[in-house]
Write a protein that holds these residues in place. Structure first.
Motif, PDB file in Angstrom:
ATOM      1  N   TYR A   1     -25.087  46.945 134.527  1.00  0.00           N
ATOM      2  CA  TYR A   1     -24.270  46.095 135.385  1.00  0.00           C
ATOM      3  C   TYR A   1     -24.613  44.642 135.129  1.00  0.00           C
ATOM      4  O   TYR A   1     -25.643  44.311 134.533  1.00  0.00           O
ATOM      5  N   LYS A   2     -23.712  43.792 135.576  1.00  0.00           N
ATOM      6  CA  LYS A   2     -23.918  42.361 135.419  1.00  0.00           C
ATOM      7  C   LYS A   2     -24.106  41.778 136.808  1.00  0.00           C
ATOM      8  O   LYS A   2     -23.375  42.127 137.729  1.00  0.00           O
ATOM      9  N   GLY A   3     -25.093  40.924 136.950  1.00  0.00           N
ATOM     10  CA  GLY A   3     -25.311  40.399 138.285  1.00  0.00           C
ATOM     11  C   GLY A   3     -26.083  39.098 138.282  1.00  0.00           C
ATOM     12  O   GLY A   3     -26.701  38.722 137.282  1.00  0.00           O
TER      13      GLY A   3
ATOM     14  N   SER B   1     -29.739  33.400 137.616  1.00  0.00           N
ATOM     15  CA  SER B   1     -28.647  33.263 136.668  1.00  0.00           C
ATOM     16  C   SER B   1     -27.960  34.608 136.539  1.00  0.00           C
ATOM     17  O   SER B   1     -28.460  35.627 137.009  1.00  0.00           O
ATOM     18  N   VAL B   2     -26.825  34.572 135.872  1.00  0.00           N
ATOM     19  CA  VAL B   2     -26.045  35.786 135.726  1.00  0.00           C
ATOM     20  C   VAL B   2     -26.516  36.505 134.469  1.00  0.00           C
ATOM     21  O   VAL B   2     -26.491  35.936 133.382  1.00  0.00           O
ATOM     22  N   GLN B   3     -26.975  37.713 134.643  1.00  0.00           N
ATOM     23  CA  GLN B   3     -27.534  38.471 133.526  1.00  0.00           C
ATOM     24  C   GLN B   3     -27.045  39.907 133.573  1.00  0.00           C
ATOM     25  O   GLN B   3     -26.518  40.369 134.575  1.00  0.00           O
TER      26      GLN B   3
ATOM     27  N   CYS C   1     -33.697  43.556 132.643  1.00  0.00           N
ATOM     28  CA  CYS C   1     -32.766  42.502 132.223  1.00  0.00           C
ATOM     29  C   CYS C   1     -32.615  42.558 130.714  1.00  0.00           C
ATOM     30  O   CYS C   1     -33.570  42.355 129.963  1.00  0.00           O
ATOM     31  N   ILE C   2     -31.418  42.867 130.257  1.00  0.00           N
ATOM     32  CA  ILE C   2     -31.209  43.111 128.821  1.00  0.00           C
ATOM     33  C   ILE C   2     -30.422  42.015 128.119  1.00  0.00           C
ATOM     34  O   ILE C   2     -30.204  42.082 126.919  1.00  0.00           O
ATOM     35  N   SER C   3     -29.973  41.006 128.848  1.00  0.00           N
ATOM     36  CA  SER C   3     -29.210  39.951 128.153  1.00  0.00           C
ATOM     37  C   SER C   3     -30.139  38.820 127.733  1.00  0.00           C
ATOM     38  O   SER C   3     -31.071  38.470 128.446  1.00  0.00           O
ATOM     39  N   ARG C   4     -29.878  38.297 126.565  1.00  0.00           N
ATOM     40  CA  ARG C   4     -30.657  37.184 126.044  1.00  0.00           C
ATOM     41  C   ARG C   4     -29.700  36.112 125.557  1.00  0.00           C
ATOM     42  O   ARG C   4     -28.731  36.407 124.866  1.00  0.00           O
ATOM     43  N   GLN C   5     -30.053  34.869 125.885  1.00  0.00           N
ATOM     44  CA  GLN C   5     -29.139  33.785 125.537  1.00  0.00           C
ATOM     45  C   GLN C   5     -29.459  33.239 124.149  1.00  0.00           C
ATOM     46  O   GLN C   5     -29.736  32.061 123.955  1.00  0.00           O
TER      47      GLN C   5
END
Length: 889
Positions: free
Chosen positions: A171-173, A359-361, A404-408
């Motif tokens: 999910y994104k949150g 932040s949104v991740q 948390c799996i998103s990386r910028q």
RNA sequence: GGGCGAAUAGCUCAGCUGGGAGAGCGUCGGCCUUACAAGCCGAAUGUCACAGGUUCGAUCCCUGUUUCGCCCACCA
């Protein structure tokens, strides 16, 4: 005897090069998939593509290679699957540094060009660590090398992402995450390290809005006050009951914020009043949610103050801190500054202080996945070695937070999610969408972020075997047999592989997890560049050879938490490799003109002489230990047993013993020695090949007969016919006499060339027979001229003595005997025996011992008693004689 | 605060399910014995951290203590 063509000392460099080339040319490492054979498989913990081989890799891969080579020799279908990890942040950092040297930043190139640049780097420099692994002999099936960004693996990543998303597990949150201002990306909790450091604790006065007083809060990060939206006190704190619910004026900003009560505030700490910054602190975030506070972000992703920071906008966070402190002081709000030692979270990559911020991740919900993994460990489908890790494992899994799996960053698997800019629809599918399925708009935009590198690593055991296709590799080799890795990535990686494997394959990805120690320097410090105490495995290989390094690491791999590696230890084991080489060189001199079938002499053990039966028995004992050790991941035991057997028993005793036989004119005698020698040598080469592949392969290749590669030859099967306890007992008697004679010569410093004679009294008939049968060999090995062995008789005067178990040795030394020294030796020995005897008598006099101890233990004590009594009688008698002599002199 | 591990010969460490303390390196003495001086032979060295307990018997199992290391959490 044939002229030897083997060099006097082992030349490892040339040998290693030769066999690496040959194994490669003959595809010796390739996995087979023969029907009906058991499978053994390992996937390599993929090193970072930016990696350079360090000693930890060397240990990790040596152990995997030992297991792989062992199972390959056993005839299993054996796969060791290699590859590298794309290492998102690390690799991007490397390439950005390159760019910086050219005066460019990644934004100057743009995303696509930058990614192409990384690929280019990978093609040019990304193969280093693989080449290094090959050098230490790692027998991976190199033709199957994989990369986490391969097309196939990327497909697996997408499949997993889409599936988990549709299952609601991704999910994104908007959450609070750790952010590295330098890498400019979010980090998972595990990627944050804590470093102890000196800081300051600032006490700041927050006046009540109604002017009736003030609260003092304490903080280590005063700049975050700009984002404060409350002050919290403990609900039971007597000091602050009147403040709860009132408002305070936030200094420098003039904003008013509420005073709230929350149990998360610790009564005893600081002033008991806590400033709450929900957007920049994990606890404050939770508190903000609980109390419905405003969330004010005051920094951007680079650590610069943003528009919410008012006049401070644009300042770097630490510069801002100084300004804020100065301004607070000027305005009279700063109460005090005290020195404060505390730990701060830093980025595991670049060690920049991380900044918690909302932040949104993207997240993976971990609860159900973790439960599946725990169940697998609970019921033994996955076994952790050493077991002590179970508790840690469960502790961590029970408290797991969503991942948390998103990386910028740009380098990695870009998250396959598109948002429709018109209707807001989110599209997550296996194929890239061209328009919004909801409203048909083509105004759709893909997510900018990429996935955490560990996301693809988590799929490694099955993605590398072709999943989501149903491949024969998966059918044969999944689940893998064992995962060999360092305990520090148990949670980063091992646990996540278990979750993904269970979820997508229905089975855990491995049956056993062998967690080895971390390699430290000889003083127990971590090896690091800054300390300069690192040991470069390739230096070691160049200096001592790959086998010496491998043997050292194997010998040190006892199941603990750390391994202290001392270069001297490696040097010691290099001597061992050389010892094997020379033993083989000696054997080769005598075997070169033999037919290989001569080894069959060892198949008829009952016809063999004592020493031959003895060495075969010892070889089999060693083989038993080594087999079990490999099976149970007791690497150090395998190394230890091999070392002892080869050096002490095979070289020091056996080879010395058979020398006269090898030179014998009697071809029967000669061939018996040669046959057993060949059989034992072959056995020990096979046993140790998994640990020391190069030297064993080289020796193997020059032994008689046409030979295929040792690494593809069978591992020694059990030979119960070789085990001969009687031979071992008899040999022990002979060895005792030899040692006794040598001790006497050594104590009197009698040169080996001086001929001596000895009388051995041995009342026991069997022992006496054994000694008589081997008298000549005993004399030869001790350089005695003559040995007379007898049951009894007059004890010689003026002789040095040695008392053994049920036997006594005299070496006449007319004029040389130091009676006082002999007596002292005798008395010392006597005291020792008396002490032991007292212990034994006490035990046997204890009714409870006789009643309760195992019968075998009682029998053993009784045997001991008899032996000690015999010894005592002999020693007493000898002592009396010596005393008389001393008196006479 | 929670958990894990370690404490054994001068040093580095083995010692698997309780039954006479081991290795390597180092030290000391002797030896160029025709595979190896990167070697051979021999010697010395330990209240198995401390205190209790269980047991016929504890380096090993249990409890506590001390020292050291690591992990997790917290860190206003």
């Amino acid at each position: 005897m044939t002229e030897t063509f083997l060099s006097k000392s082992y030349e490892f460099a040339a040998t290693e090069e030769k066999w690496l080339a040959r194994w490669r040319a003959e595809h010796c490492f390739a996995a087979h998939m023969d029907a009906g054979k058991p499978a053994f498989s390992i996937v390599i913990p993929p090193p970072n593509v930016t990696g350079v081989l360090h000693i930890g890799h060397a240990l990790n891969n040596t152990l995997q290679d030992v297991l792989t080579r062992y199972h390959r020799m056993k005839g299993d279908n054996t796969l060791w699957l290699p590859g590298t990890d794309h290492a998102g942040i690390a690799t991007q950092n490397v390439v950005e540094k390159q760019l910086l040297a050219e005066g460019k930043r990644r934004n100057d190139l743009g995303r696509d060009a930058f990614i192409e640049r990384v690929w280019q780097w990978r093609r040019e420099k990304g193969g280093v660590i693989i080449e290094q692994l090959k050098k230490i002999g790692a027998s991976c099936d190199w033709e199957r090398e994989r990369f986490t960004m391969d097309e196939g693996l990327s497909k697996a990543v997408r499949q997993v992402f889409v599936t988990l998303y549709k299952e609601g597990l991704i999910y994104k949150g908007d959450y609070i995450v750790n952010r590295c201002p330098s890498c400019q990306t979010a980090l998972s909790d595990d990627e944050v390290e804590y470093e102890e450091g000196d800081g300051s604790l600032y006490h700041i006065r927050y006046p009540l809005a109604d002017g009736s007083g003030a609260l003092v809060v304490a903080t280590t990060r005063p700049e975050t006050m700009l984002g404060d939206t409350a002050v919290a006190v403990h609900p039971d704190d007597a000091r602050y009951q009147d403040f709860i619910g009132k408002e305070v004026v936030l200094p420098l900003t003039g904003r008013t914020i509420r005073v709230i009560a929350d149990k998360a505030v610790e009564l005893g700490f600081g002033t008991g009043a806590l400033k709450v910054t929900p957007s920049h602190d994990r606890n404050d975030y939770e508190m903000g949610k609980r109390h419905n506070l405003a969330f004010i972000k005051i920094m951007d992703g680079r650590g610069l103050m943003n528009e919410n920071a008012g006049v401070y906008q644009g300042l770097e966070r630490f510069a801002c801190r100084e300004r804020i402190v100065a301004d607070l002081r000027d305005a009279g709000f700063l109460v005090s500054i005290e020195d404060y030692r505390h730990s701060v979270g830093v980025c595991y990559r670049c060690h920049t202080v991380i900044e918690p911020e909302t932040s949104v991740q993207w997240f993976v919900a971990m609860k159900t996945l973790a439960e599946e993994a725990m169940a697998a460990v609970e019921d033994g489908r996955v076994r952790l070695h050493p077991k002590s890790w179970r508790q840690n494992f469960f502790g961590w899994m029970n408290n797991i937070r969503d991942w948390c799996i998103s990386r910028q960053i740009w380098w990695g698997h870009r998250i396959p999610s598109w948002d429709c800019q018109d209707c807001g629809e989110r599209i997550v599918e296996m194929t890239d969408p061209s328009r919004c399925p909801q409203c048909g708009s083509t105004n759709i935009v893909q997510e900018k972020d990429v996935l955490d590198t560990w996301f693809s690593s988590a799929l490694w055991p099955f993605s590398t075997m072709g999943w989501p296709e149903k491949t024969s590799e998966l059918a044969m080799f999944y689940p893998t047999s064992v995962l060999v890795t360092s305990f520090d990535i148990l949670f980063f990686w091992v646990a996540r592989m278990m979750m993904m494997g269970l979820h997508f394959m229905g089975e855990p990805p491995f049956k056993d997890v062998y967690l080895h120690a971390l390699v430290r320097d000889k003083d127990g410090r971590k090896m690091s560049k800054s300390l300069g105490n690192g040991i470069d495995p390739l230096d070691v290989v160049a200096q001592h050879g790959a086998d010496a390094m491998r043997f050292t690491l194997t010998a040190l791999a006892a199941q603990g938490r750390e391994i202290r590696l001392d270069l001297e230890r490696i040097e010691g084991y290099r001597h061992f490799i050389n010892k094997i080489w020379n033993a083989a060189r000696f054997a080769h001199m005598h075997l070169a003109d033999c037919h290989e079938n001569i080894r069959e002499i060892a198949d008829n053990t009952e016809q063999l002489s004592l020493a031959q039966r003895w060495i075969l028995s010892r070889a089999e004992a060693c083989a038993e230990t080594v087999r079990r050790a490999y099976d149970d991941f007791l690497f150090n035991e395998a190394a230890q047993a091999s070392y002892q057997f080869i050096w002490t028993e095979f070289c020091d005793w056996y080879l010395e013993w058979i020398k006269p036989d090898l030179f014998s004119a009697d071809i029967g005698v000669k061939d018996e020695a040669r046959g057993v020698l060949l059989a034992v040598l072959e056995t020990l080469l096979r046993l140790t090949h998994p640990i020391i592949p190069f030297v064993t392969e080289e020796i193997w290749s020059v032994l008689p007969g046409a030979r295929s590669s040792l690494m593809l030859s069978p591992f020694p099967e059990p030979r119960p016919d070789w085990r001969d306890l009687r031979a071992e007992e008899e040999m022990a008697v002979v060895m005792e006499v030899i040692s006794g004679l040598r001790t006497i010569r050594s104590e009197y410093e009698i040169h080996p060339s001086v001929k001596l004679t000895a009388v051995v009294f041995c009342p026991g008939q069997e022992k006496q027979a054994v000694l008589s049968a081997n008298g000549e060999r005993i004399a030869a090995l001790t350089r005695f001229e003559r040995l007379s062995i007898t049951a009894s008789g007059a004890k010689p005067e003026n002789a040095a003595g040695f008392v053994g178990a049920d036997l006594e040795i005299f070496v006449p030394l007319q004029g040389f005997v130091d009676v006082a020294a002999e007596l002292a030796k005798n008395q010392k020995e006597l005291a020792k025996v008396e002490e032991k005897l007292a212990q034994t008598r006490k035990k046997l006099g204890n009714e409870n011992f006789l009643k309760k101890a195992q019968p075998a233990a009682v029998a053993k004590e009784q045997g001991k008693l008899a032996e000690l009594q015999g010894r005592l009688a002999l020693l007493t008698e000898a002592g009396n004689r010596l005393k008389k002599m001393a008196g006479a002199a």
